[in-house]
Design an enzyme around this catalytic site. Structure first.
Site, PDB file in Angstrom:
ATOM      1  N   SER A 419      32.420  39.479  49.201  1.00 56.76           N
ATOM      2  CA  SER A 419      33.811  39.112  49.450  1.00 56.76           C
ATOM      3  C   SER A 419      34.602  40.302  49.973  1.00 56.76           C
ATOM      4  CB  SER A 419      34.451  38.556  48.179  1.00 56.76           C
ATOM      5  OG  SER A 419      34.212  39.413  47.107  1.00 56.76           O
ATOM      6  N   HIS A 440      30.844  33.725  53.714  1.00 58.91           N
ATOM      7  CA  HIS A 440      31.728  33.928  52.568  1.00 58.91           C
ATOM      8  C   HIS A 440      32.251  32.583  52.070  1.00 58.91           C
ATOM      9  CE1 HIS A 440      35.701  35.498  50.790  1.00 58.91           C
ATOM     10  NE2 HIS A 440      34.747  35.629  49.914  1.00 58.91           N
ATOM     11  N   GLU A 452      33.953  31.466  55.512  1.00 60.57           N
ATOM     12  CA  GLU A 452      34.203  32.479  56.540  1.00 60.57           C
ATOM     13  C   GLU A 452      32.848  32.991  57.024  1.00 60.57           C
ATOM     14  OE1 GLU A 452      38.466  34.559  55.506  1.00 60.57           O
ATOM     15  OE2 GLU A 452      36.763  35.144  54.282  1.00 60.57           O
ATOM     16  N   ASN A 490      41.275  36.166  51.913  1.00 58.00           N
ATOM     17  CA  ASN A 490      41.656  36.992  50.766  1.00 58.00           C
ATOM     18  C   ASN A 490      42.679  38.046  51.157  1.00 58.00           C
ATOM     19  OD1 ASN A 490      40.074  35.611  49.018  1.00 58.00           O
ATOM     20  ND2 ASN A 490      38.376  37.063  49.042  1.00 58.00           N
TER      21      ASN A 490
END
Ligand code: NAI
Length: 680
Positions: A419, A440, A452, A490
C-alpha cells in the site's frame, strides 16, 4: 415463418398461427437500448402490425446478451432542456400506450437483461415470459442514476403488483430473476430456453386472464393507506439517501401517493417529474459515474490474456481475502503463508464468503476445491499470476522475491499488494523487474470495487495490460496509477482523515465531524472510517506520506496507537465499540458549524487531488474522480472531487484554502496545480 417487414433495428415475421414476431436487434450495438430512432421504428411497426390484426404479437430480442438493457444512457447527456426531455419521454409513452392498446394478446419474450425501459416495454405487453436462469434480470434501476421510471414503468407496475411490492422494486432499483418475478406477479411464465417460444405461443393462443394483484396488494394502493405507507417509504429511503442529494426516490413516492390509481395522471406526473430530474445535477453526475465505470471497465478489455492459476503469498487480512475472491471468481488459487496455522483462518473466512455468495452446497464445495492451502509454496511454479501480500516491509518483500522468481513461469506476472512501497524499491531484487506490477486492493476486498494497478518505471506495458485484464476478470475495476507514495486513493484520503483527527484533538466530538462529512455526501464519516481501517494502519500510511510530503502527523493519532487504541478491532479508538458496534455517546454535541468542519475536511482532500493531478499520478481528471468514487465512495452524486471543483469553481476553493491557510496553518497551502485549473 414469413418475413413481412424490416427496418434498421427491427424485423417482423408471421408464423402459421398468424402470430406476429417482432424481433429487436439494434444495429451497430451489442446491446438493445432505446432511443428516439428506435421509438420511431417501433411505432411504425406497431402501427403496421395493428393494421394486419394478427392473432397475437410476441416481442423478442435477437441479441445474445438480453432483451433490452434500458434507455440509451448517452442520449440523456444530450438533453439540455426540460421541454426536450419531456418530448422524449412523451414519445416513449405514446409508443408504449399504442402497444398496450393493441386488441390482441401481446407477449414480451425475455432473456438476459431486461432493465429500465426494457421492463417498461414489457409492462405494456399483456404477458411476460422469461428464461429460467439467474442471468435473466428484470428491474427498474433508474433511481441508481438519480432518476425514476418515465415511460410508464411505475404507472403500470403499481396496479400490477400493488403499491407495496411495486414501490419496493422501484425504490430499491434492484433487479430480479424470472422466478422472483413470477412470485411477485411481474412474470407470467418462467421456462428453460428451449421452451421460450412455445410458452409465448401458448399465451397468445390460449389468452388467459392477465395477472391481477391480490386484494391485499391492491389495498396498499388505497387512498387511505397511501399516506401512511408513503411515510414508511420515506423513512426507509431516508436511511440510505438524503433527500437533498438524491431527490428521485422521494419524487417517486410523491407521484405514487398522489396518483397511484389514476394511470393517465401518473403517466403525466412520471414524465413531468423525470424531465426535471434528468436536468438536475444529481442525475448528471450519476450518469457521469456510470460512464466512468464503463471507462475503467474498458481499460481491462484485453480478452487475449487468459490466466487460470493464481498463487497468493501472505494469508493475512488482505492476502486471505484476495485469494478467496479469486477462487470465488472461478480461478484456481493456492494460498501460501509461513505455516498452515496462519492459512487456516483465511480458509474459514473464504468459506463464509462462498456460503454468503454462492448459496448452493455444490457451488460452495466447488469454490472451496479451487482454493488450496499451500504453506510450502508449491503453487509458485504453476501460477500465471503470483500476488504478494506479506508484511509491509521492503526487505522482507525483496528477500521473498529473490526466493520465488527463479521458480516462477517465464511469463508469469508478479503483483504486489503493497500500500505504500514504490515498486522501484522492490524491483531491484528481480532479474526481470519488468514483470513486477502493483495490484493494490482495498479492504474489504469483497466489497471494494477498485484495484489500483501500480505501474513502476520498469513495469512493461504488456504486464500492465495483463494486470488490468486480470482485474476485470475478477470483476474489479482497474485504475492505472504511478508508483508514487500512497498512489492515488490513500494519498488523497489521508489529509482528509488527518484533518478529522486534528478536529477531534481540538475538541470537536467525533460524531459531529462524521456528521459534517456524511451531510456533504460521504458514505461514512472520516473518524469512523479511520477506526474501521485501524488506527495503526492509518498511522503507518500517514507517517510514510508525511515523510514524503513534509506534512505532520497529529500527535493524538500517535498517542491512540501507543495506548493500544487501534479502532474497531481493539474495541477502542476515537469511538468505543461493543461487539464490533459503535457505542453512541450520550454527551451533548453542542452547536458546531458543520459547514466549516466539512470545508476543512473536503478542502484538504481537494487540494491533494489537485496535487496528484499536477504530478500525473493518474492520467486525467476523469480517472481521478473514478478512483475516488470507486475506491472510497466519495459522494457519487457530486461526480467526484474534480467534478465538484468544477461545480463550485476552482477559484472559490482556492480562495477558501488561502483563508484556511492564514487561519489554520500551512497544511492548507494551495497546491501550485490550482493555477492551471483556474486558468484552464
Ligand atoms: P497481515 O499482517 O494481516 O498479513 C500478512 C501475512 O503475511 C501474515 O499472515 C504473515 O504470516 C505473512 N507473511 C509474512 N512474511 C511472509 C513470507 N515471507 N512468506 C509467506 N508469508 C509471509 O497484513 P495485511 O494487512 O494483509 O497486509 C498485507 C499487504 O497488503 C501489505 O503490503 C499491506 O501494506 C497491504 N495492504 C493492506 C491493506 C489493509 O487494509 N490491511 C490494504 C491494502 C494493502
Amino acid at each position: 415463418m414469413t418475413e413481412i417487414t424490416a427496418s434498421t433495428h427491427f424485423h417482423v415475421e408471421t408464423d402459421s398461427d398468424n402470430i406476429a414476431w417482432l424481433h429487436f436487434n439494434k444495429a451497430d450495438s451489442s446491446t438493445n437500448v432505446l432511443n428516439a430512432e428506435v421509438f420511431d421504428q417501433l411505432d411504425q411497426h406497431l402501427a403496421e402490425i395493428a393494421r394486419l390484426n394478427p392473432r397475437g404479437l410476441v416481442i423478442l430480442s435477437d441479441k445474445r446478451n438480453g432483451f433490452i438493457a434500458g434507455a440509451d444512457i448517452s442520449a440523456f447527456t444530450r438533453i439540455n432542456h426540460t421541454d426536450q426531455a419531456l418530448a422524449f419521454l412523451r414519445r416513449g409513452q405514446d409508443v408504449f400506450n399504442r402497444l398496450e392498446a393493441l386488441p390482441f394478446p401481446t407477449v414480451a419474450l425475455i432473456h438476459g437483461f431486461c432493465l429500465g425501459g426494457g421492463t417498461e416495454l414489457s409492462l405494456a405487453c399483456r404477458y411476460r415470459v422469461t428464461r429460467d436462469d439467474p442471468g435473466t434480470r428484470m428491474g427498474l434501476p433508474e433511481v441508481k442514476l438519480g432518476i425514476h421510471p418515465g415511460w410508464g414503468g411505475s404507472a403500470r407496475l403499481v396496479p400490477l403488483l400493488g403499491g407495496l411490492k411495486a414501490m419496493d422494486l422501484i425504490l430499491s432499483g434492484r433487479s430480479i430473476d424470472g422466478r422472483s418475478g413470477k412470485r411477485l406477479g411481474l412474470v407470467d411464465l418462467v421456462v428453460p430456453e428451449r421452451h421460450l417460444r412455445a410458452a409465448a405461443r401458448k399465451l397468445v393462443l390460449e389468452s388467459p386472464a392477465p395477472h391481477q394483484a391480490g386484494w391485499l396488494d391492491r389495498l396498499s394502493n388505497h387512498a387511505l393507506v397511501r399516506p401512511l405507507l408513503a411515510r414508511v417509504f420515506r423513512q426507509q429511503v431516508g436511511k440510505r439517501a438524503n433527500k437533498k442529494h438524491y431527490p428521485s426516490p422521494y419524487a417517486m413516492i410523491d407521484i405514487w401517493r398522489r396518483h397511484a390509481t389514476d394511470k393517465p395522471r401518473m403517466l403525466e406526473a412520471e414524465a413531468q417529474s423525470l424531465a426535471q430530474l434528468v436536468n438536475g445535477a444529481t442525475a448528471r453526475n450519476l450518469v457521469r459515474v456510470f460512464f466512468l465505470q464503463e471507462q475503467l471497465k474498458s481499460l481491462g478489455k484485453d480478452k487475449s490474456y487468459t490466466p487460470q492459476y493464481v498463487h497468493v503469498i501472505g494469508a493475512g487480512t488482505m492476502g486471505g481475502d484476495i485469494a478467496a475472491w479469486c477462487a470465488f471468481r472461478g480461478f484456481r488459487v493456492s494460498l501460501q503463508d509461513q505455516s498452515p496455522e496462519r492459512i487456516a483462518p483465511a480458509i474459514k473466512r473464504a468459506h463464509t464468503l462462498f456460503t454468503r455468495k454462492l448459496k448452493t452446497p455444490a457451488k460452495i464445495t466447488a469454490a472451496m476445491d479451487r482454493l488450496l492451502p499451500d504453506h510450502k509454496g508449491a503453487g509458485v511454479e504453476r501460477a500465471d499470476i503470483v500476488i504478494e501480500a506479506i508484511f509491509e516491509d521492503a526487505d522482507v518483500k525483496r528477500s521473498l522475491y529473490r526466493d520465488i522468481e527463479p521458480r516462477m513461469k517465464a511469463d508469469a506476472l508478479l503483483a504486489t499488494n503493497t500500500s505504500s512501497i514504490p515498486l522501484e524499491e522492490l524491483c531491484g531484487a528481480l532479474l526481470r523487474p519488468d514483470r513486477l506490477v502493483g495490484l493494490h486492493f482495498f479492504n474489504p476486498v469483497a466489497m471494494m470495487q477498485l484495484v489500483e494497478v501500480v505501474v513502476g518505471h520498469a513495469t512493461s506495458p504488456v504486464v500492465t495490460a495483463r494486470a488490468m485484464a486480470f482485474t476485470r476478470q475478477i470483476d474489479r475495476l482497474p485504475l492505472p496509477v504511478t508508483s508514487t507514495p500512497g498512489f492515488l486513493v490513500n494519498r488523497i484520503l489521508m489529509p482528509y482523515l488527518m484533518e478529522a483527527v486534528q478536529l477531534e484533538a481540538e475538541g470537536v466530538p467525533p460524531a459531529v465531524i462524521d456528521k459534517a462529512a456524511t451531510d456533504f455526501g460521504m458514505p461514512m464519516g472520516p473518524v469512523l472510517l479511520a477506526d474501521t481501517v485501524g488506527l495503526d494502519i492509518c498511522l503507518h500510511v500517514a507517517e510514510i506520506l508525511a515523510s514524503h510530503f513534509h506534512a505532520e502527523v497529529p500527535e493524538s493519532l500517535k498517542k491512540q496507537v501507543a495506548d493500544g487504541h487501534l479502532g474497531r478491532k481493539s474495541g477502542h479508538g476515537f469511538y468505543q465499540y461493543k461487539k464490533g458496534k459503535v457505542v453512541k455517546s450520550t454527551a451533548r454535541t453542542g452547536n458546531w458549524n458543520l459547514e466549516d468542519i466539512s470545508n476543512r475536511l473536503i478542502d484538504r482532500l481537494l487540494n491533494e487531488a489537485v496535487s496528484c493531478l499536477r504530478e500525473h499520478v493518474v492520467e486525467n481528471k476523469d480517472l481521478l474522480d473514478a478512483g475516488m468514487i470507486f475506491g472510497t465512495g466519495f459522494a457519487p452524486f457530486r461526480g467526484g472531487p474534480m467534478q465538484y471543483i468544477d461545480a463550485v469553481g476552482a477559484e472559490t476553493v482556492y480562495r477558501q484554502l488561502q483563508g484556511l491557510q492564514t487561519l489554520r496553518g500551512e497544511r492548507f497551502a494551495p497546491d501550485p496545480g490550482w493555477n492551471t485549473l483556474i486558468h484552464s
